[in-house]
Design an enzyme around this catalytic site. Structure first.
Site, short mmCIF file in Angstrom:
data_model
loop_
_atom_site.label_atom_id
_atom_site.label_comp_id
_atom_site.label_asym_id
_atom_site.label_seq_id
_atom_site.Cartn_x
_atom_site.Cartn_y
_atom_site.Cartn_z
N GLY A 133 -20.44 -10.83 6.82
CA GLY A 133 -19.02 -10.45 6.87
C GLY A 133 -18.80 -9.02 7.33
NE ARG A 134 -22.93 -5.61 3.78
CZ ARG A 134 -23.22 -6.67 3.03
NH1 ARG A 134 -22.26 -7.52 2.68
NH2 ARG A 134 -24.44 -6.88 2.61
CG HIS B 35 -4.90 21.60 5.20
ND1 HIS B 35 -4.49 22.91 5.16
CD2 HIS B 35 -5.29 21.35 6.48
CE1 HIS B 35 -4.60 23.44 6.38
NE2 HIS B 35 -5.09 22.51 7.19
CD GLU C 111 -9.39 -11.41 -2.81
OE1 GLU C 111 -10.00 -12.47 -2.53
OE2 GLU C 111 -9.88 -10.50 -3.50
CE LYS D 243 -15.94 -12.61 -3.79
NZ LYS D 243 -16.65 -13.24 -2.69
CE LYS E 113 -21.09 -16.03 7.07
NZ LYS E 113 -22.16 -15.11 6.76
CD GLU F 268 -19.63 -6.49 0.57
OE1 GLU F 268 -18.65 -6.62 -0.18
OE2 GLU F 268 -19.67 -7.01 1.70
#
Ligand code: F6P
Length: 545
Positions: free
Chosen positions: A269-270, A386, A215, A514, A209, A355
Site C-alpha cells: 500500500g505505502r 518560525h 474508512e 482495527k 487494495k 509503517e
C-alpha cells in the site's frame, strides 16, 4: 532466496562503530571541516540533477568506511538482488516486493510465478493512459452528457497519501480537473467535500487494495448514496471507478469489471502510487507526466542497484540514519522541504518510513534489543523556521535534519526564490556553526545594552551548533525529479530494514486497533458496553449516554 538474518549488533563493524562513536561523539563539525580540506568532495554525491551534500554530518572518513562495512557485513548487496528479482522478501505475508517493477521500462522482463509481470503492468498502464486521455479530453462524460470537472479520490493510507502528496507537489503541472481527497472516516470530511461537488460532473475513484478498509468503504458508500439521491442508479457505473486487487468486493459494491484498475499483491500500500493507485495523479497531470514520474523513480532504482555503496545515495542516507539512531541514540529526524509544493511530503514519508520500519521482532522471530524505526516529522521551510526550529537550534535533543531544495523555482520569481534559498543555506550553516560566547559578546558589545544586562543575556544567545544536516539540492521540481526523490526514500527504507534485520513490508501493528474498533462499534451501535478496562469502559459509557 530469503533475506539474510544477521543481527547487526553481532557484526565486527557494529563493535568498531561503538568504539569509534566514543572517539568522535564530542567532535564539533567545525573541527571536522578544519581537519579535512576535501571534506565536501568526499562527502557529497552528484547524480543526475541531484546534489547530495552530507558533509555537515557528525562523521569522518572512518565513520563512512565502518558504516559501509556494516552494510556489507549484513549482506545488503545480496538483499538488493533478492528484492529486485522478486524473491518473496515480505516473508510474513509470503509475497514479493516489486513496486520497482511498476516503473521498469516496457522493454524489460521480470518473471514471477512463470509470468512476465512487466507485460501485465503494461496492460494496466495502457488502460490508465486511455482512461486518463478520455477524461481529460472529455470523451468520457457523466450521465447527463457533461464533461467531468472534479475527481474525488477515496482511499486511506497508501491509497491516499501518495496520490494526495504527488498531486499537490505537482500542482504546477496540473490540467483543468479539480482533485479532491477523502480519506478520514470522520463524516465531516466526506460531507464537507461533497458539499462542493456537482454529481453531474464528478468522478469518484475508489482506491483500496483490499477493498475491505472500513474508512474507504464507509466514504465510498456515503458518496454513492449522495450521488444516487441526485442521479439514477445506473449512472453509478459512469461516475465510479475502482483501483483494487479484490475484484469480487468491488463488483459487489456496484462497480463494473470494466471500471476496475487492478493491482497485485506484490505492491505494498505505502509503495503503490506507481501503480493504478496513481490514477488520480495521471488524471491530474496527464499520463505523460505520470510516466515521467515513473521514469525518475526507475533511474533512482538503477542508481541504487548498480552504484558502489560509497557513492550510493539511498545507502549513504540510510546508513547515516542508522548512525544517529543506533549510536547517538537520537529520537527523531526532521525532513524539511524548502518548497511549499512539498507540503505533504513529511506526512507521506511518515507512513513509508514508520509503517515499514516500526518493528521490534527481527527476521529470526526474536525480540530486538536495539533501536529500529526512526520517527520522522517536518514541515516546509521557511514556515517551519518560525515554528519548531528553535528546538532544533537550542533544544536539548539532537535532531538530524534533511533539507530538500531546488535550484530553480517553477514561476521563475527569483526575488522570492533567492530569499527562500538564502534561508535554506543559512539554516544548515547556522545549525552547524552555531554562535559561541565570544561572538555573542562581540555583538552585544556593539549594541547599547548595559554591561550587567549583557552578562545576563549572554548564555541565552549562545548557539552550540554541531547540529547535523544533509542537503539535497535538486535542479527543479519536475515529475521526474520528484519520482527520483520518492524512490530515494523508498530505497533508504529498504537499506535500514535490512541492516536492522526486520521485515519492512508487512504492517501487523495496525491490525489490533482495527479489530477492537470493529468490536467497539457494534457495542456503540447496540448501546451495550461489554467488558473493557475501567478507563475505556468509562469513556464508552460517557460517549453513548
Ligand atoms: O493502515 C494499514 C493499511 O493496510 C496501509 O498499509 C494501507 O496503505 C492502508 O491500510 C489502506 O489499505 P487499502 O488500500 O487496502 O484500503
Amino acid at each position: 532466496m530469503s533475506l539474510p538474518t544477521i543481527n547487526p549488533t553481532t557484526t565486527k563493524a557494529w563493535k568498531a562503530l561503538e568504539n569509534h562513536y566514543n572517539n568522535i561523539k564530542d567532535t564539533h563539525l567545525k573541527d571536522l571541516f578544519s581537519t579535512d580540506a576535501n571534506r565536501v568532495e568526499n562527502l557529497s554525491i552528484n547524480w543526475n540533477d541531484f546534489h547530495v551534500d552530507y558533509s555537515k554530518n557528525r562523521i569522518d572518513q572512518t565513520t563512512k568506511k565502518l558504516l559501509i562495512d556494516l552494510a556489507k557485513e549484513v549482506k545488503l548487496d545480496e538483499a538488493i538482488n533478492s528484492y529486485f528479482q522478486g524473491d518473496p522478501i515480505n516473508q510474513t505475508e509470503n509475497r514479493a516486493v516489486l513496486h520497482t517493477a511498476l516503473r521498469a521500462p516496457k522493454s524489460s522482463t521480470l518473471n514471477l510465478d512463470n509470468k512476465d509481470i512487466i507485460q501485465e503492468i503494461s496492460k494496466v498502464k495502457e488502460k490508465i493512459e486511455k482512461f486518463t486521455n478520455q477524461i481529460i479530453n472529455g470523451d468520457l462524460k457523466g450521465h447527463t452528457g457533461k464533461k467531468f470537472t472534479d475527481i474525488v479520490n477515496i482511499g486511506i493510507g497508501g491509497s491516499d497519501l501518495g496520490p494526495a502528496m504527488i498531486t499537490e507537489s505537482l500542482e504546477f503541472y496540473k490540467n483543468h480537473l479539480n482533485l479532491h481527497f477523502i480519506s478520514n472516516v470522520d463524516g465531516d470530511h466526506v460531507h464537507q467535500n461533497l458539499k462542493k461537488l456537482d454529481p453531474e460532473t464528478t468522478l469518484f475513484v475508489i482506491v483500496s487494495k483490499t477493498f475491505s478498509t472500513q474508512e474507504t468503504l464507509s466514504n465510498a458508500n456515503t458518496a454513492r448514496t449522495w450521488f444516487t439521491k441526485q442521479a439514477p442508479i445506473d449512472a453509478v457505473e459512469k461516475h465510479f471507478v475502482a483501483v483494487s486487487s479484490n475484484i469480487p468486493n468491488v463488483t459487489s459494491f456496484g462497480i463494473s469489471k470494466d471500471n476496475i484498475f487492478p493491482l497485485w499483491d506484490w505492491v505494498g500500500g505505502r509503495f503503490s502510487l506507481w501503480s493504478a493507485v496513481g490514477l488520480s495523479i495521471s488524471l491530474s497531470i496527464g499520463y505523460k507526466n505520470f510516466e515521467l514520474l515513473l521514469e525518475g523513480a526507475h533511474e533512482m532504482d538503477e542508481h541504487f542497484k548498480a552504484t558502489p555503496f560509497e557513492e550510493n545515495i539511498p545507502v549513504i542516507l540510510g546508513m547515516l540514519s542508522i548512525w544517529y539512531n543506533n549510536f547517538f541514540n537520537v529520537e527523531s529526524e526532521a525532513i524539511i522541504p524548502y518548497s511549499q509544493y512539498l507540503h505533504r511530503l513529511p506526512a507521506y514519508l511518515q507512513q513509508g518510513i514508520m509503517e515499514s520500519n516500526g518493528k521490534s521482532i527481527d527476521r529470526n522471530g526474536e525480540t530486538i534489543d536495539y533501536q529500529t524505526g526512526t520517527i520522522i516529522w517536518g514541515e516546509p521551510g521557511t514556515n517551519s523556521q518560525h515554528a519548531f526550529f528553535q528546538l532544533i537550534h537550542q533544544g536539548t535533543k539532537l535532531i538530524p535534519s534533511e533539507f530538500i531544495g531546488f535550484k530553480h523555482s517553477l514561476f521563475n520569481d527569483n526575488n522570492h526564490h533567492h530569499k527562500l534559498m538564502a534561508n535554506f543555506f543559512a539554516q544548515t550553516e547556522a545549525l552547524m556553526n552555531g554562535k559561541n560566547k565570544a561572538q555573542v559578546l562581540q555583538e552585544l558589545n556593539n549594541s547599547n545594552i548595559p554591561q550587567n544586562k549583557l552578562q545576563q543575556l549572554l548564555p541565552f544567545k549562545v548557539f552550540e551548533g554541531n547540529k547535523p544536516t544533509t542537503t539535497v539540492l535538486i535542479n527543479k521540481l519536475t515529475p521526474k525529479s520528484l519520482g527520483a526523490l520518492i524512490a530515494m526514500y523508498e530505497q533508504r527504507i529498504f537499506v535500514q530494514g535490512i541492516v536492522w534485520n526486520i521485515f519492512s513490508y508487512d504492517q501487523w501493528g495496525v491490525e489490533l486497533g482495527k479489530q477492537l474498533a470493529s468490536e467497539i462499534l457494534s457495542e456503540i451501535e447496540k448501546s451495550e458496553i461489554s467488558e473493557h478496562d475501567f478507563s475505556t469502559k468509562n469513556l464508552l459509557n460517557r460517549y453513548i449516554c
